[in-house]
Design a protein around this motif. Structure first.
Motif, short mmCIF file in Angstrom:
data_model
loop_
_atom_site.label_atom_id
_atom_site.label_comp_id
_atom_site.label_asym_id
_atom_site.label_seq_id
_atom_site.Cartn_x
_atom_site.Cartn_y
_atom_site.Cartn_z
N ARG A 176 0.82 -1.21 0.00
CA ARG A 176 0.00 0.00 0.00
C ARG A 176 0.86 1.26 0.00
NH1 ARG A 176 -3.14 -3.35 3.39
NH2 ARG A 176 -5.23 -3.76 2.56
N GLU A 226 -0.70 3.01 5.10
CA GLU A 226 -1.03 3.65 3.83
C GLU A 226 -0.52 5.08 3.86
OE1 GLU A 226 -5.59 4.70 5.12
OE2 GLU A 226 -5.10 2.71 4.38
N GLN A 275 -6.18 3.21 0.17
CA GLN A 275 -6.19 1.79 0.53
C GLN A 275 -6.12 0.89 -0.70
OE1 GLN A 275 -9.27 0.58 3.25
NE2 GLN A 275 -8.57 1.95 4.86
N LYS A 288 -2.53 -0.86 -3.12
CA LYS A 288 -2.07 -2.24 -3.16
C LYS A 288 -2.48 -2.93 -4.46
CE LYS A 288 -2.29 -6.54 -0.46
NZ LYS A 288 -2.82 -7.16 0.78
#
Length: 471
Positions: free
Chosen positions: A14, A275, A339, A342
């Motif tokens: 992330r 994050e 988020q 990733k």
């Protein structure tokens, strides 16, 4: 006694494009901090009563990073255990428990992720002290973080009744990452806490509960431990049995099933830095709530996080945006979407080299920076610190041409040893043993041109190394 078990696996995808497979989040020295999160975690255990030297569990490919970062903070005690593949925290903790049990089954395992930030160390150590009595009574104690916001990014723990004679509480239940409205109700309730992923329990208690609730994990780890490779400076898990182990977390494998789950509350300025928005929360801001790091120009920008690592970044008329620039990639995202970073990293993984390898690699002698790489050749810039040296080594598949651009060094090539300075050069044929040492007072900088049919970092045969590294 307490054995700190530092879980240093994971990629931190992330935090792409800074976090890479070969240099993941926990080993990066982010500009907000003076050292890596892994180093902060190791130093955090100092001052805990009755604490043993740490056990660090990491992937085999990260072994050099772990060794170098431990050396740089003078952490010479402890053990490194190498996993051939990642299988989650439940198997990692099982291997630690089996190792601790050999000396004392009542050893308490303090399980710590390597990539968290804790700002109030005194309160952290006090919470561990409060957790010890419950752990010795046979509870598996987790640390519940007092929530600051109605976050949907964490799992939650519902606090139960207090355990007699301790400052700990029974766990009523574990809750998955909630929807926003549910998270808001948890915050208002006051009895829910973020699940930190940190634990304290005896080795024997964990193994007993693992055997009861996740027998496949217990069995695979027991077999893996029996075939553990023991070397002078590290332990290595063989892949044959470990690959058969289910991939599972401590929470899913044990904590959500056991009747012995307990928690102690923790209010220590914790952040898992999972994050980019998390980095904004722990960084200084200007009058418009922007965080800017590096060579950044902003105009009419509000509530944004902008980090420039290699080039200038200019931003105009944006709000609540994350921009992270590196030499090989740039991320632009709304704060509400971080988020999902990733997903980008995972979609690139099979086809993009920059997902795996950072441009700059730290070494015990300094670092190197990759300048360019094409089929058949690669160009690097080497920085060798005063008093340091590369290993005596040779390569099967490549020749190298070194050009000194700053400083001077003592160069070994075959049986020759010569001193070279700025604007001088040396050619190293394929298969020839070679080394450079910098016994002088200034940095030595070298442009290295590699030519050959294979340019991988594993084409190094070390013949002698002052840092104890092996092939």
């Amino acid at each position: 006694m307490i054995l700190p078990v530092i879980i240093a696996g994971g990629v931190g995808s992330r935090l792409w494009p800074v976090s890479k497979d070969l240099l993941p989040k926990q080993f990066i020295c982010f500009p907000q901090f003076k050292e890596s999160l892994f180093q902060k975690t190791v130093k955090r255990i100092a001052g805990i009563p009755n604490v043993l030297p740490p056990l660090v569990i990491c992937g085999k490919s990260h072994h050099p990073l772990v060794g170098e970062q431990l050396r740089s903070i003078d952490q010479t005690d402890g053990t490194i255990m190498l996993e051939p593949i990642g299988r989650g925290t439940a198997p990692a903790c099982a291997m630690a428990a089996l190792l601790a049990k050999q000396k004392d089954p009542d050893t308490q395992l303090l399980v710590l992720p390597a990539d968290h930030l804790i700002r109030d160390l005194a309160s952290f150590r006090q919470a561990i002290k409060e957790a010890i009595p419950a752990a010795l009574e046979g509870y598996l104690v987790t640390f519940g973080i007092k929530p600051e916001t109605a976050s949907t990014g964490y799992g939650y723990i519902e606090k139960g009744g207090q355990i007699d004679g301790t400052s700990c509480f029974e766990v009523s239940r574990f809750a998955e990452k909630p929807e926003e409205s549910v998270a808001e109700s948890y915050l208002q309730d006051g009895g829910y806490f973020w699940n930190s992923g940190m634990f304290l329990m005896t080795a024997q208690t964990y193994l007993d509960e693992l055997e009861k609730h996740a027998f496949d994990v217990f069995k695979a780890c027991t077999r893996s431990f029996e075939s553990l490779i023991r070397k002078d400076t590290f332990l290595e898990i063989k892949e044959l049995d470990f690959s058969k182990c289910p991939n599972d977390s401590i929470d899913y494998a044990v904590m959500e099933k056991t009747t012995k789950a307990a928690m102690v509350t923790l209010d220590v300025g914790w952040n898992d830095l999972g994050e980019w928005d998390s980095f904004a929360a722990v960084s200084s801001k200007d009058e418009f709530q922007n965080t800017t790091i590096g060579d950044v120009y902003v105009n009419n920008v509000r509530g944004s996080y902008i980090q420039a690592n290699d080039r200038q970044v200019a931003a105009l008329g944006i709000k609540d945006t994350v921009i992270v620039e590196t030499a090989d990639a740039v991320l632009v995202s709304s704060k509400n979407s971080v988020q999902d970073v990733k997903k980008i990293a995972e979609s690139f993984k099979s086809e993009r080299e920059e997902i795996k390898t950072p441009r700059e690699i730290k070494k015990p002698w300094g670092f190197y920076r990759s300048l360019t790489k094409e089929d058949g050749y690669q160009v690097k810039k080497l920085f060798i610190k005063p008093g340091e040296s590369l290993s005596l080594q040779r390569h099967k598949h490549r020749a190298e041409h070194w050009v000194i651009i700053n400083g001077k060094g003592i160069f070994t090539c075959g049986e020759k040893e010569i001193t070279l300075s700025k604007n001088e050069n040396l050619f190293i044929p394929t298969g020839e043993k070679h080394r450079v040492a910098n016994p002088f007072s200034e940095n030595l900088e070298i442009i290295e041109v590699q030519v050959g049919d294979y340019l991988g970092e594993d084409d190094i045969e070390r013949l002698d190394d002052k840092y104890g590294r092996q092939d």
